[in-house]
Design a protein around this motif. Structure first.
Motif, short mmCIF file in Angstrom:
data_model
loop_
_atom_site.label_atom_id
_atom_site.label_comp_id
_atom_site.label_asym_id
_atom_site.label_seq_id
_atom_site.Cartn_x
_atom_site.Cartn_y
_atom_site.Cartn_z
N UNK A 44 -8.72 -37.70 5.90
CA UNK A 44 -7.32 -37.23 6.07
C UNK A 44 -6.25 -38.54 5.56
N UNK A 45 -6.83 -39.74 5.58
CA UNK A 45 -6.01 -40.80 4.87
C UNK A 45 -6.11 -40.98 3.81
N UNK A 46 -4.84 -40.88 3.49
CA UNK A 46 -4.90 -41.58 1.85
C UNK A 46 -4.75 -42.76 1.53
N UNK A 47 -4.94 -43.73 2.64
CA UNK A 47 -5.92 -44.79 2.47
C UNK A 47 -7.40 -45.03 2.08
N UNK A 48 -8.19 -43.91 2.10
CA UNK A 48 -9.52 -44.03 2.45
C UNK A 48 -10.29 -42.79 1.61
N UNK A 49 -10.68 -42.76 0.43
CA UNK A 49 -11.02 -41.58 -0.70
C UNK A 49 -12.14 -41.00 -0.06
N UNK A 50 -11.95 -39.31 -0.56
CA UNK A 50 -12.35 -38.32 0.11
C UNK A 50 -13.67 -38.40 -0.35
#
Length: 199
Positions: A44-50
């Motif tokens: 859910x955080x754009x810091x971490x890739x899906x």
């Protein structure tokens, strides 16, 4: 920064502490990887890739690059070097297979509906002679291949950050992307990232 460093150290200790035998990949994914990427890979955080639905071969390759410390961008150093450093080849293959089998969720964002139009054009047709169409490597729906990552539904902010990293030498395995990124201006990069997030 201290918190990030401690996270990496804790991850290295956690993984190295039971390195005598290969651990269950799903358990690793649901406990340690889930802290940043979500248990199903839909962070859910754009810091971490899906990474849900990401190509297993690509994920495995990236985990090995993290383990070898070949990816030297700041986020790789802060989050992944310590974690991947304690993974065996079998665990890397298992974790990559687990996330590849997860279902990617839509990742739509509110905003200017016209903004991704330029990005769509670049993805489907490229730009001039220096920027080939993105789909040629990443697939017609940005679903990825063994060599190129799945981009569909990825956080636009994460994509933009990586596109900027490609303009440096911090990701040596992605040399072909360096020239491509230099052929796009900031607005085009933003539009491309917005388009891909909406796929």
């Amino acid at each position: 920064m201290k918190t990030i460093w401690m996270m990496g150290l804790f991850g290295a200790l956690l993984l190295a502490g039971s390195a005598q035998a290969d651990r269950d990949p799903e358990a690793l994914a649901r406990t340690w990887c889930a802290n940043c990427h979500g248990a199903d890979g839909n962070s859910v955080s754009p810091l971490f890739p899906r990474i849900a639905g990401q190509q297993a071969a690509y994920l495995g390759q990236q985990l090995k690059l993290f383990r070898e410390q070949s990816r030297s961008d700041q986020a790789a150093h802060d989050y992944m070097w310590g974690v991947a450093g304690g993974l065996s080849d079998a665990e890397i293959a298992g974790v990559a297979g687990y996330f590849a089998a997860q279902t990617p969720k839509p990742n739509y964002a509110a905003g200017d509906a016209a903004r991704p139009a330029v990005g769509k054009e670049i993805f489907l047709r490229g730009k001039g002679d220096s920027v080939p169409a993105c789909f040629a490597c990443h697939g017609p729906r940005a679903e990825g291949t063994e060599q190129a990552p799945r981009l569909a539904g990825q956080h636009a902010a994460y994509l933009l950050k990586q596109l900027h990293v490609f303009s440096t030498s911090q990701r040596p395995a992605a040399v072909s992307m360096q020239a491509i990124v230099h052929g796009l201006n900031e607005e085009e990069l933003n539009s491309l990232a917005a388009y891909l997030q909406g796929l």
